[in-house]
Scaffold this motif. Sequence first.
Motif, PDB file in Angstrom:
ATOM      1  N   SER A  58       0.817  -1.225   0.000  1.00 42.44           N
ATOM      2  CA  SER A  58       0.000   0.000   0.000  1.00 42.44           C
ATOM      3  C   SER A  58       0.843   1.264   0.000  1.00 42.44           C
ATOM      4  CB  SER A  58      -1.013   0.003   1.146  1.00 42.44           C
ATOM      5  OG  SER A  58      -0.509  -0.648   2.237  1.00 42.44           O
ATOM      6  N   GLN A  67      -3.156  -3.756  -6.102  1.00 47.20           N
ATOM      7  CA  GLN A  67      -4.243  -3.863  -5.114  1.00 47.20           C
ATOM      8  C   GLN A  67      -5.568  -3.438  -5.734  1.00 47.20           C
ATOM      9  OE1 GLN A  67      -2.764  -1.402  -1.904  1.00 47.20           O
ATOM     10  NE2 GLN A  67      -2.241  -3.192  -0.650  1.00 47.20           N
ATOM     11  N   ASN A  68      -5.525  -2.352  -6.490  1.00 48.63           N
ATOM     12  CA  ASN A  68      -6.759  -1.867  -7.119  1.00 48.63           C
ATOM     13  C   ASN A  68      -7.256  -2.820  -8.195  1.00 48.63           C
ATOM     14  OD1 ASN A  68      -7.830   0.953  -6.243  1.00 48.63           O
ATOM     15  ND2 ASN A  68      -5.612   1.048  -6.042  1.00 48.63           N
ATOM     16  N   GLN A  71      -8.878  -5.736  -6.318  1.00 46.54           N
ATOM     17  CA  GLN A  71     -10.165  -5.348  -5.719  1.00 46.54           C
ATOM     18  C   GLN A  71     -11.239  -5.104  -6.769  1.00 46.54           C
ATOM     19  OE1 GLN A  71      -9.269  -1.957  -3.244  1.00 46.54           O
ATOM     20  NE2 GLN A  71      -8.050  -3.267  -1.895  1.00 46.54           N
ATOM     21  N   GLU A  72     -10.924  -4.252  -7.757  1.00 46.07           N
ATOM     22  CA  GLU A  72     -11.969  -3.878  -8.732  1.00 46.07           C
ATOM     23  C   GLU A  72     -12.428  -5.064  -9.571  1.00 46.07           C
ATOM     24  OE1 GLU A  72     -11.957  -0.410 -11.319  1.00 46.07           O
ATOM     25  OE2 GLU A  72     -10.907   0.742  -9.779  1.00 46.07           O
ATOM     26  N   PHE A 123      -5.897   2.088 -14.090  1.00 44.64           N
ATOM     27  CA  PHE A 123      -5.300   1.445 -12.913  1.00 44.64           C
ATOM     28  C   PHE A 123      -3.926   2.038 -12.591  1.00 44.64           C
ATOM     29  CE2 PHE A 123      -8.384  -2.031 -13.851  1.00 44.64           C
ATOM     30  CZ  PHE A 123      -9.003  -2.036 -12.605  1.00 44.64           C
ATOM     31  N   PHE A 126      -3.404   5.059 -10.210  1.00 45.33           N
ATOM     32  CA  PHE A 126      -3.382   4.942  -8.748  1.00 45.33           C
ATOM     33  C   PHE A 126      -1.945   5.061  -8.235  1.00 45.33           C
ATOM     34  CE2 PHE A 126      -7.493   2.879  -9.594  1.00 45.33           C
ATOM     35  CZ  PHE A 126      -8.281   3.549  -8.669  1.00 45.33           C
TER      36      PHE A 126
END
Length: 307
Positions: A58, A67-68, A71-72, A123, A126
């Motif tokens: 993170s 991570q995104n 998750q997405e 993405f 981010f």
Amino acid sequence: MKKIKIKVPATVANLVCGFDILGMAIHEPYDEMELKLLDKPEIIIRHEDQFGLPENPSENVAGVVLQNIVQELNLTTGFEVTIRKHIKPGSGLGSSAASAAGAAFGANALLGNILSDEELVHFAMFGEELASGVRHADNIAPCIYGGITLVKSSSPVDIIPLRSPDLYAAAVHPQVEVKTSDARQILKKNILLKDAVEQWGNIAGLVAGILKNDISLIGRSLNDVIIEPVRSILIPKFEEIKTKSMEAGALGGGISGSGPSIFMLAEEKETAEKIAQLMKSVYNEIGIMSFVYVSKINPSGIEIVEE
Ligand code: HSE
């Protein structure tokens, strides 16, 4: 596919007049990244370089991108990433964008190319947000698409890949620190209409020059009346390098991204090499160590080395 190795190139954002919207990929320097698919949704980041970047996902530019994605897309898989950076963080050569774009590109390849290039940019931003506090795509887009790109909009993502003119870039990276966040903070929030008119004339001229392959128009359009006058004070010997490079035959150039690197475009490799040497000698004279790179505009961006 379980594993992929990629070469992720440096990029020159802004291309002088196109703050936050124009950028180009070059060949040197580049980062090496290796991504492996894991059978559970975890992210492991390993840096095999000397820059001391955080490996906690993170807090890591590549980590937050992955991570995104997990998750997405509601993935049940994860990624292990090994990064060998050669693009120094804070150089103005798109170091954070390389990690971010490489993570998105590599993950997508391992997932069977389910994402579009626009989604990769979405993405990867981010990572830029973590690095500089702002979701800008002018380094990420050329890294992913190759060549020169126009970010018509970053939200929603609307990228226009332009041509890749047959030109050489000479870049110098003086070893002084300029943080992108600081280089953004010092910018004026309001600009004069007359400056805006001049600037958008240059941006339109540059895009037209690229599309028409009109080298003289490209050169005439590489002028920045808004950002460069403010930021150039952070870069030692900026004016001298620019003047000497133009005298040596550069088409034009300026600050690479938010600096401190400076780049110049030239038609011939020999001219670009001469410019690179003179850039280095200007910094040698004042005892500032620098690295120089001479490279053609990179038409393809991220390259798969092994899969
Ligand atoms: N367009 C950005 C800036 C690039 O100039 O701040 C920095 O990475």
